[in-house]
Write a protein that holds these residues in place. Structure first.
Motif, short mmCIF file in Angstrom:
data_model
loop_
_atom_site.label_atom_id
_atom_site.label_comp_id
_atom_site.label_asym_id
_atom_site.label_seq_id
_atom_site.Cartn_x
_atom_site.Cartn_y
_atom_site.Cartn_z
N SER A 68 0.76 -1.32 0.16
CA SER A 68 -0.10 -0.14 -0.17
C SER A 68 0.95 1.11 -0.01
N GLU A 69 0.23 2.26 -0.82
CA GLU A 69 1.23 3.58 -0.53
C GLU A 69 0.88 4.29 0.53
N PHE A 70 1.96 4.94 1.11
CA PHE A 70 1.58 5.63 2.26
C PHE A 70 1.68 7.17 2.23
N VAL A 71 1.94 7.61 1.02
CA VAL A 71 2.16 8.81 0.56
C VAL A 71 1.07 9.30 -0.45
N VAL A 72 -0.30 9.61 -0.23
CA VAL A 72 -1.29 9.83 -1.20
C VAL A 72 -1.59 11.03 -1.18
N LYS A 73 -1.97 11.41 -2.58
CA LYS A 73 -2.63 12.74 -2.89
C LYS A 73 -3.88 12.97 -1.92
N THR A 74 -3.74 14.18 -1.42
CA THR A 74 -5.17 14.60 -0.66
C THR A 74 -6.26 14.35 -1.34
N GLU A 75 -6.48 14.90 -2.71
CA GLU A 75 -7.60 14.56 -3.34
C GLU A 75 -8.04 13.20 -3.59
N VAL A 76 -7.20 12.34 -3.75
CA VAL A 76 -7.41 10.79 -3.75
C VAL A 76 -8.31 10.37 -2.46
N VAL A 77 -7.45 10.68 -1.29
CA VAL A 77 -8.07 10.03 -0.10
C VAL A 77 -9.43 10.93 0.09
N ASP A 78 -9.35 12.37 0.08
CA ASP A 78 -10.74 12.94 0.22
C ASP A 78 -11.72 12.31 -0.49
N ALA A 79 -11.69 12.01 -1.87
CA ALA A 79 -12.56 11.53 -2.55
C ALA A 79 -13.11 10.06 -2.05
N ALA A 80 -12.10 9.37 -1.43
CA ALA A 80 -12.61 7.90 -1.03
C ALA A 80 -13.43 8.10 0.27
N MET A 81 -13.18 9.19 1.22
CA MET A 81 -13.54 9.29 2.54
C MET A 81 -15.11 9.99 2.17
N ARG A 82 -15.41 10.30 1.05
CA ARG A 82 -16.54 11.12 0.69
C ARG A 82 -17.62 10.03 0.46
N ILE A 83 -17.07 8.64 0.21
CA ILE A 83 -18.07 7.59 -0.43
C ILE A 83 -18.55 7.11 1.00
N ALA A 84 -19.90 6.87 0.94
CA ALA A 84 -20.74 6.31 2.02
C ALA A 84 -20.53 4.62 2.02
N TRP A 85 -19.25 4.36 2.53
CA TRP A 85 -18.90 2.94 2.57
C TRP A 85 -19.81 2.40 3.43
N SER A 86 -20.29 0.94 3.18
CA SER A 86 -21.06 0.24 4.10
C SER A 86 -20.86 -1.18 3.80
N ASP A 87 -21.21 -2.02 4.77
CA ASP A 87 -21.24 -3.38 4.80
C ASP A 87 -22.26 -3.83 3.46
N GLY A 88 -21.53 -4.98 2.64
CA GLY A 88 -22.22 -5.37 1.65
C GLY A 88 -22.31 -4.64 0.39
N MET A 89 -21.45 -3.46 0.40
CA MET A 89 -21.17 -2.64 -0.76
C MET A 89 -20.14 -3.43 -1.76
N ARG A 90 -20.96 -3.61 -2.97
CA ARG A 90 -20.03 -4.17 -4.34
C ARG A 90 -18.86 -3.27 -4.80
N VAL A 91 -17.68 -3.71 -4.97
CA VAL A 91 -16.69 -2.82 -5.04
C VAL A 91 -15.59 -3.56 -6.24
N LYS A 92 -15.05 -2.93 -7.05
CA LYS A 92 -14.01 -3.36 -7.97
C LYS A 92 -12.72 -2.57 -8.03
N MET A 93 -11.63 -2.91 -8.51
CA MET A 93 -10.41 -2.21 -8.69
C MET A 93 -9.56 -2.73 -9.72
N SER A 94 -8.54 -2.07 -10.43
CA SER A 94 -7.90 -2.50 -11.36
C SER A 94 -6.64 -2.80 -10.87
N VAL A 95 -6.01 -3.95 -11.31
CA VAL A 95 -4.53 -4.28 -10.74
C VAL A 95 -3.63 -4.75 -12.06
#
Length: 373
Positions: free
Chosen positions: A295-322
């Protein structure tokens, strides 16, 4: 071609052109630019240390993330393993201490995308490729897009390649097109390269061509863990306090030894010193090795702020590119959030680090990638 003598091992990391560094690191790696704003996560920094931290100040533990400005970024290559890494100088926001007194960044190079174009191809080495008495089977795409064109009118088509590694050393390889069926091979010079770089099956070799036509070669090491050493580390952690200084010296010695067990290139002492400086609003330096699954430990503020605005909840379906190991393509992972929680007791109380638990994805990657679903 005359037999090639291996170059001497460099003693200090050398700076790389950002485009070559990025090609070696892979397209999924994003390094913040100077003067940009980032969040620094001490927990994530400690995750990459050789052992668990001890005796952290309560002042640091009260700051699970710290807003910083990026003062400078150096793109480097490990002198022992060829793995690329970066050194960043960060300045916590709101401090009057002049960051320039710690490090004065060089003027950034002109932003000319055309001059920075790099064509690259990575291949995971097979046992045959890594045999120090054999050759390297070159994928057709690599031969066609990265290497100079062969004269297929010759019998056999053959050429000598001069390829520069991440330390500036030049390697000579014989590139030939032969066999039944015919295929591209690197023969003379390859076994010397394998021996000198300590390559094994599972490592990746990356060939690159700059906009000027120069050829470069980089390496991505496969991660191999050694449980026996890990048990020793755990035992050391429960030893008496008066042995701490001796352990730190051992860690410093280990850093100068070639090893491929992934994490542990940074001593806990060095990481703790950087984190404590950050907590005191003083400029500090961090070293980051981009590795799959880390995991990155130095991350752009806008990236983290955008993630924290998401209403994360149990059961939420997610996907990511690797990115795949050979960087040939991006693949998608999907999963379901099984728990969302902030740490509400103990060290790092209130930290968003690892706030997501997911049944199929790396939980740290989710939050720190600012994953938008």
């Amino acid at each position: 071609m005359p037999r090639q003598s291996p170059p001497s091992q460099p003693q200090h990391p050398g700076k790389l052109e950002p485009a070559i560094w990025q090609a070696c690191a892979g397209p999924s790696v994003e390094i913040p630019k100077p003067n940009s704003m980032v969040y620094y996560f001490p927990q994530g920094h400690f995750d990459q240390a050789s052992s668990a931290p001890r005796n952290l100040s309560t002042h640091l533990l009260a700051k699970p993330f710290i807003t910083c400005s990026v003062v400078s970024v150096d793109f480097l290559a490990d002198p022992l393993t060829d793995e690329v890494f970066t050194k960043m100088v960060l300045q916590p926001v709101g401090n009057n201490f002049p960051a320039e007194s710690f490090h004065t960044p060089a003027a950034p190079p002109p932003n000319d995308d055309k001059d920075n174009d790099v064509v690259s191809f990575a291949k995971i080495l097979t046992p045959s490729d890594a045999n120090n008495g054999g050759g390297f089977s070159v994928p057709r795409f690599c031969a066609d897009s990265v290497f100079p064109k062969l004269n297929f009118g010759a019998d056999p088509p053959v050429q000598n390649l001069s390829v520069t590694d991440v330390h500036g050393f030049t390697w000579e390889f014989r590139h030939i097109y032969r066999g039944t069926p015919r295929r591209h091979l690197l023969t003379t010079g390859w076994s010397t390269f394998v021996n000198n770089k300590k390559l094994v099956a599972g490592d990746s070799v990356l060939f690159m061509k700059s906009a000027a036509g120069r050829l470069f070669v980089g390496i991505r090491r496969t991660i191999r863990s050694f449980p026996e050493r890990g048990n020793c580390v755990k035992l050391r952690l429960i030893e008496e306090e008066d042995k701490e200084e001796e352990e730190e010296e051992d860690e410093e010695k280990e850093k100068r030894v070639f090893k491929r067990d992934g994490k542990g290139k940074l001593s806990a002492k060095v990481v703790a010193e950087a984190a404590e400086l950050a907590a005191r609003n003083m400029p500090f330096e961090v070293v980051y090795y981009p590795k799959a699954g880390w995991s990155e430990f130095v991350v752009k503020t806008e990236v983290v702020d955008a993630a924290m605005r998401i209403a994360w909840s149990d059961g939420m379906r997610v996907k990511m590119s690797v990115e795949t190991d050979d960087s040939s393509r991006m693949t998608w992972f999907q999963g379901t959030v099984s728990a969302v929680s902030f740490q509400d007791n103990g060290q790092w109380c209130g930290s968003p680090w690892r706030m997501l638990q997911n049944c199929t994805l790396l939980n740290k990657k989710l939050i720190l990638k600012g994953y938008m679903g």
